[in-house]
Design a protein around this motif. Structure first.
Motif, PDB file in Angstrom:
ATOM      1  N   ILE A   7      -9.759 -10.166  56.025  1.00  0.00           N
ATOM      2  CA  ILE A   7     -11.078  -9.539  55.381  1.00  0.00           C
ATOM      3  C   ILE A   7     -10.595  -8.328  54.531  1.00  0.00           C
ATOM      4  O   ILE A   7     -11.404  -7.986  53.612  1.00  0.00           O
ATOM      5  CB  ILE A   7     -12.188  -9.745  56.032  1.00  0.00           C
ATOM      6  CG1 ILE A   7     -12.301  -8.792  57.027  1.00  0.00           C
ATOM      7  CG2 ILE A   7     -12.355 -11.025  56.262  1.00  0.00           C
ATOM      8  CD1 ILE A   7     -13.616  -8.573  57.666  1.00  0.00           C
ATOM      9  N   LEU A  35     -24.353 -12.498  49.252  1.00  0.00           N
ATOM     10  CA  LEU A  35     -23.157 -13.070  50.068  1.00  0.00           C
ATOM     11  C   LEU A  35     -23.592 -13.941  51.499  1.00  0.00           C
ATOM     12  O   LEU A  35     -22.882 -14.610  51.876  1.00  0.00           O
ATOM     13  CB  LEU A  35     -22.346 -11.729  50.632  1.00  0.00           C
ATOM     14  CG  LEU A  35     -21.465 -10.907  49.522  1.00  0.00           C
ATOM     15  CD1 LEU A  35     -20.872 -10.118  50.242  1.00  0.00           C
ATOM     16  CD2 LEU A  35     -20.546 -12.193  48.950  1.00  0.00           C
ATOM     17  N   ILE A  58     -21.042 -17.305  51.123  1.00  0.00           N
ATOM     18  CA  ILE A  58     -20.436 -17.366  52.425  1.00  0.00           C
ATOM     19  C   ILE A  58     -20.645 -18.960  53.120  1.00  0.00           C
ATOM     20  O   ILE A  58     -20.039 -19.742  53.280  1.00  0.00           O
ATOM     21  CB  ILE A  58     -19.921 -16.234  53.194  1.00  0.00           C
ATOM     22  CG1 ILE A  58     -19.374 -15.284  52.482  1.00  0.00           C
ATOM     23  CG2 ILE A  58     -19.179 -16.710  54.332  1.00  0.00           C
ATOM     24  CD1 ILE A  58     -19.354 -13.646  53.244  1.00  0.00           C
ATOM     25  N   TYR A  81     -18.642  -9.673  55.582  1.00  0.00           N
ATOM     26  CA  TYR A  81     -17.482 -10.745  55.655  1.00  0.00           C
ATOM     27  C   TYR A  81     -16.939 -10.956  57.171  1.00  0.00           C
ATOM     28  O   TYR A  81     -16.848 -12.132  57.748  1.00  0.00           O
ATOM     29  CB  TYR A  81     -16.163  -9.799  55.044  1.00  0.00           C
ATOM     30  CG  TYR A  81     -16.141  -9.984  53.576  1.00  0.00           C
ATOM     31  CD1 TYR A  81     -17.203 -10.892  52.726  1.00  0.00           C
ATOM     32  CD2 TYR A  81     -15.230  -9.303  52.566  1.00  0.00           C
ATOM     33  CE1 TYR A  81     -17.127 -10.821  51.453  1.00  0.00           C
ATOM     34  CE2 TYR A  81     -15.327  -9.188  51.214  1.00  0.00           C
ATOM     35  CZ  TYR A  81     -16.428 -10.204  50.773  1.00  0.00           C
ATOM     36  OH  TYR A  81     -16.293 -10.236  49.299  1.00  0.00           O
ATOM     37  N   LEU A 104     -15.805 -14.785  57.341  1.00  0.00           N
ATOM     38  CA  LEU A 104     -14.865 -15.073  56.221  1.00  0.00           C
ATOM     39  C   LEU A 104     -13.725 -14.961  56.651  1.00  0.00           C
ATOM     40  O   LEU A 104     -13.243 -14.185  57.578  1.00  0.00           O
ATOM     41  CB  LEU A 104     -15.226 -14.024  54.975  1.00  0.00           C
ATOM     42  CG  LEU A 104     -14.278 -14.262  53.662  1.00  0.00           C
ATOM     43  CD1 LEU A 104     -14.936 -15.470  53.026  1.00  0.00           C
ATOM     44  CD2 LEU A 104     -14.600 -13.176  52.839  1.00  0.00           C
ATOM     45  N   ALA A 126     -10.044 -11.875  52.335  1.00  0.00           N
ATOM     46  CA  ALA A 126     -10.534 -11.184  51.030  1.00  0.00           C
ATOM     47  C   ALA A 126      -9.802 -10.041  50.619  1.00  0.00           C
ATOM     48  O   ALA A 126      -9.184  -9.272  51.509  1.00  0.00           O
ATOM     49  CB  ALA A 126     -12.180 -10.653  51.270  1.00  0.00           C
TER      50      ALA A 126
END
Length: 617
Positions: free
Chosen positions: A52, A360, A378, A420, A425, A428
């Motif tokens: 990320i 997000l 997300i 994140y 996640l 990224a």
């Protein structure tokens, strides 16, 4: 407030300042009461993927300093790039021109191409590479300069390149787009054979993905707006069927050439990419009205939103061929609120930039832009893959909250990186990354190298909450290398705040190391005196616009024996004071958490938008 007496330590990379006279938690003058922060240090947590913390086109020195995990070669100019001649078409970014890259010896091409140079830069830094392969079907025809809308051939245009005045922007003087141009003016066809040959070159020179070669391939870039960015060769919007078929062909070629490589798609530009094909985006932008409530390409595919249908087609391919050709569901994200990504620095835009990170993760936050509804990005992406192609990972290979050269942009970036990790996640990469001296670079340092010796935020996310994340956000993790608890506290308020912290799972009395980055000194991270934490409680004094990291050694915690590292293994809890290899060197985790932020059906409404200017890559 920056101390009068401080020294600069000669550390390996990031500037870290000690402040012997500053006491973390000591009152600042007129510091207001901040929101309560809570952390559960006894929670099992879930892995934070090191990927990320990636960038696009990262500065070589910064990438090496940070031990950057992943570096992407992407954007509009990579859609039409010819590795044989190291030439790219710059699309609508610059007059649809073919421009050859600088290489040491053109006669040796493809050896020494710009992509070879990129891979070698990443090898030196220890970063994994993402390259972009073309689905569009065209690449520059040779190494000569050329353009898609020559004035001599297609008539006067509204704007021309001052250095190549025959190259126009493809808009006639009456404001209408030039149509009927010949793609062969700039380009030649390129399909699976071209991609196969390129990967043969890459694997022959750098090894396969499994042996340290290029690990990731983005399946083109923002194909759903080719009709705007690459309209000289693809004037029509890319529909459902075209993207499915080209993905089958090109992703299949990638997997055949290097089975260990990982693919990312469909690499859409943003919000509309979740719901609409490029064909529907173009059609509805041009016709408006009822088109947005009943987009024709979607209607022809059972009324199923674009990303949902795409993922189902990738799953169908795997069922039929017993081969996964899509590893990551990748969708770009640029906040659409006014002035955010363009770097607006008035007070209202700064405040919007800092609170808009809620799009997000927060289903209760209505996006403050033309989207005008909760995005919950997300969790929404995770629900898409869980419902339609389980096992697919999540990527955002372009994003940018703007103002990386200002402190508020650094705070937004630090908040995004924390989100994140907390939300699980998998990958990224920041678009248009900061210069090494920019505040935005220090947001990355706070996670990857906060002390200038490689010490990093932890690799297992723990439960943490703020009573008001618009004012102060908090993220918590455990570092598997030494068991340390790491907390990231971000004061988005312009004034200083005194904030209560309550951490479960600590010894009755312990100390936390404190590292801080703020507007008081945007050229260094400050090492403050230790923060005393008694009975799991502390009062933190946070300067306005600041990021503060607290590090509690394993010895100061009550261990429950269930802490796991990024690979799901039992983590060490022995205190180790040098954590140089923590965090960024961990493997991509094999599992993801299930979001607890709420579930919803991925439908949503779409408003008429001109998507030709709503992105940056």
């Amino acid at each position: 407030m920056h101390p009068k007496r401080s020294t600069v330590l000669p550390l390996l990379a990031a500037a870290v300042v000690t402040a012997a006279t500053m006491v973390a938690g000591s009152p600042l003058a007129h510091a207001a009461g901040g929101p309560a922060l809570t952390v559960d240090a006894k929670a099992a947590g879930h892995p934070i993927s090191p990927d990320i913390y990636g960038m696009n086109f990262a500065d070589a020195g910064l990438a090496k300093e940070l031990k950057l995990p992943v570096d992407r070669w992407g954007g509009n100019a990579t859609t039409r790039y010819n590795y044989l001649t190291s030439t790219s078409n710059r699309a609508s970014d610059w007059y649809f021109e073919n421009i050859p890259d600088d290489v040491a010896d053109p006669a040796r091409l493809p050896d020494g191409s710009s992509t070879d140079q990129f891979v070698e830069k990443d090898e030196t830094a220890g970063a994994d590479t993402i390259l972009t392969v073309p689905l569009i079907g065209w690449v520059p025809k040779d190494r000569e300069k050329a353009c898609g809308f020559g004035v001599a051939k297609y008539g006067p245009q509204q704007s021309t390149d001052q250095w190549m005045p025959d190259c126009g922007n493809g808009v006639a003087t009456d404001g209408k787009n030039v149509t009927g141009n010949d793609p062969a003016d700039t380009s030649v066809r390129a399909g699976a054979a071209y991609v196969t040959d390129w990967l043969r070159h890459l694997t022959g020179k750098y090894g396969t993905a499994a042996k340290g070669g290029v690990k990731y391939y983005d399946l083109d870039n923002e194909a759903d707006i080719w009709h705007a960015t690459h309209r000289d060769v693809h004037p029509e919007g890319a529909g459902y069927d075209e993207i499915r078929d080209s993905t089958y062909t090109i992703a299949g070629a990638v997997k055949a050439a290097d089975p260990g490589a990982r693919t990312l798609g469909p690499v859409g530009w943003g919000w509309n990419s979740i719901l609409l094909s490029g064909l529907d985006q173009k059609t509805c932008n041009e016709t408006g009205g009822d088109c947005w409530s009943n987009p024709p390409d979607q209607a022809a595919h059972g009324g199923v939103p674009y990303a949902t249908w795409y993922l189902r087609q990738m799953a169908a391919y795997q069922r039929q061929h017993r081969t996964r050709i899509l590893d990551y569901y990748d969708n770009h994200w640029y906040p659409q609120g006014s002035g955010i990504t363009s770097g607006g620095e008035d007070a209202a835009t700064q405040a919007l930039r800092l609170r808009s990170t809620r799009q997000l993760w927060d289903p209760g936050y209505t996006d403050e832009s033309w989207i005008n509804q909760p995005v919950d990005l997300i969790p929404r992406m995770r629900q898409l893959v869980d419902q339609n192609y389980p096992g697919t990972k999540l990527a955002v290979s372009e994003y940018n909250w703007g103002a990386l050269d200002h402190i508020d942009g650094a705070l937004a970036e630090a908040d995004v990186l924390g989100i994140y990790g907390r939300e699980g996640l998998d990958l990224a990469t920041l678009w248009s990354p900061p210069a090494p001296t920019d505040p935005g670079a220090f947001a990355f340092r706070m996670y990857l190298d906060y002390d200038g010796r490689g010490s990093a935020f932890g690799d297992t996310s723990l439960t943490a909450a703020s009573a008001d994340p618009d004012k102060v956000s908090v993220f918590a993790s455990r570092r598997s290398s030494d068991g340390a608890l790491t907390l990231m506290v971000i004061n988005k308020f312009t004034d200083g705040l005194t904030t209560p912290l309550n951490v479960t799972g600590l010894a009755s009395r312990t100390r936390a190391q404190v590292f801080q980055y703020s507007g008081a000194n945007t050229s260094a991270i400050t090492r403050l005196p230790d923060q005393v934490v008694s009975g799991g409680k502390a009062s933190l004094t946070l300067p306005g616009y600041s990021v503060t990291e607290l590090v509690v050694p394993a010895a100061g915690q009550v261990h429950t024996g269930h802490h796991r590292d990024a690979n799901g293994q039992q983590a060490s809890t022995a205190p180790v004071h040098d954590a140089r290899s923590a965090g960024a060197d961990q493997a991509v985790p094999p599992a993801r958490p299930v979001s607890t932020r709420g579930v919803h059906t991925v439908t949503g409404s779409t408003l008429p938008r001109d998507t030709s200017t709503a992105h940056h890559g």
